[in-house]
Design a protein around this motif. Structure first.
Motif, PDB file in Angstrom:
ATOM      1  N   LEU A 151      -3.030  -2.173   4.196  1.00  0.00           N
ATOM      2  CA  LEU A 151      -2.545  -3.457   4.110  1.00  0.00           C
ATOM      3  C   LEU A 151      -3.091  -4.513   5.138  1.00  0.00           C
ATOM      4  CD1 LEU A 151      -0.298  -4.879   2.768  1.00  0.00           C
ATOM      5  CD2 LEU A 151       1.102  -4.451   4.417  1.00  0.00           C
ATOM      6  N   TYR A 156       0.973  -1.063   0.020  1.00  0.00           N
ATOM      7  CA  TYR A 156       0.053  -0.135  -0.104  1.00  0.00           C
ATOM      8  C   TYR A 156       0.980   1.241   0.135  1.00  0.00           C
ATOM      9  CZ  TYR A 156      -2.922   3.855   1.214  1.00  0.00           C
ATOM     10  OH  TYR A 156      -3.703   5.227   1.159  1.00  0.00           O
ATOM     11  N   PRO A 164       1.406  -1.524  10.539  1.00  0.00           N
ATOM     12  CA  PRO A 164       1.234  -1.415   9.111  1.00  0.00           C
ATOM     13  C   PRO A 164      -0.207  -0.147   8.844  1.00  0.00           C
ATOM     14  CG  PRO A 164       1.375  -3.676   9.631  1.00  0.00           C
ATOM     15  CD  PRO A 164       1.370  -2.844  10.781  1.00  0.00           C
ATOM     16  N   THR A 206       4.565  -1.391   3.070  1.00  0.00           N
ATOM     17  CA  THR A 206       3.480  -0.326   3.876  1.00  0.00           C
ATOM     18  C   THR A 206       4.244   0.889   4.412  1.00  0.00           C
ATOM     19  OG1 THR A 206       1.679  -0.163   5.457  1.00  0.00           O
ATOM     20  CG2 THR A 206       3.683  -1.532   5.900  1.00  0.00           C
TER      21      THR A 206
END
Length: 214
Positions: free
Chosen positions: A93, A9, A89, A82
């Protein structure tokens, strides 16, 4: 051929740049690679209100496919990326990880290789905590963690994080130093190489040997 899934992400593009470098390194080691982004959770109006976030979102929402559980099942090795969110995170994610339960329950995540990478604004912004929290996920999967360690000089030039490449983005620009990209390529290359070795060792074992291991 070794299959590597690089799943990440990124809001403003730093983790995306790392993911591309990790994927490049894995390809250099001969792996087939799927570069995938996890779905965005933030409302469009929130994203549009922040220029860098909106620019990156528009640039990648059609060019990078969204990650699915099928990508994880396909992969022999997985790299997760991430940004850091308070040493954890991102929620985007994390949501993807939370949806891997059916694969985990079926034993389809066990024995894969895994590695992680991250970016945060400050050098001491929680990058190591984020990477170690992703390692906890890999433990539950039964995956084999392949960190970059301090195995090449490029890791020192990028800050020397042995858990995974971490980039302090500072003022928010995406002008990532080449040394950081080199470290990310090394991490992806190392993941693919060790995954290939494990696959070769498994293929060479007899059914009786595999039974003893299991």
């Amino acid at each position: 051929m070794t299959n590597i899934a690089v799943i990440y992400y990124s809001s403003t593009g730093h983790v995306h740049a790392l993911a591309e470098a990790v994927a490049e390194g894995a390809r250099e080691a001969g792996a087939e690679v799927r570069l995938r982004r996890v779905p965005e959770l933030a409302p469009e109006e929130v994203i549009r209100g922040q220029n860098a976030w909106n620019e990156h979102h528009e640039a990648t929402k059609h060019s990078v496919p969204e990650a699915t559980n099928e990508d994880l099942e396909w992969a022999d090795g997985v790299a997760l990326g991430t940004p850091t969110r308070f040493g954890l995170p991102s929620s985007q994610l994390k949501q993807f990880i939370d949806q891997t339960g059916p694969l985990w329950a079926a034993g389809k995540l066990a024995d894969k290789t895994a590695t992680a990478f991250t970016s945060t604004q400050n050098v001491h912004g929680g990058s190591e905590a984020t990477l170690l929290s992703l390692n906890n996920v890999f433990y539950h999967w039964g995956a084999i963690i392949v960190p970059p360690g301090n195995t090449e000089s490029v890791t020192f030039a990028a800050g020397g994080n042995p858990y995974g490449v971490s980039y302090p983005s500072g003022d928010g620009t995406v002008m990532m130093p080449e040394a950081v990209k080199a470290a990310a390529r090394h991490q992806g290359n190392r993941l693919a190489r060790f995954t290939s070795r494990l696959l070769q060792d498994t293929e060479s074992e007899s059914p009786a040997e595999l039974e003893r291991v299991s």
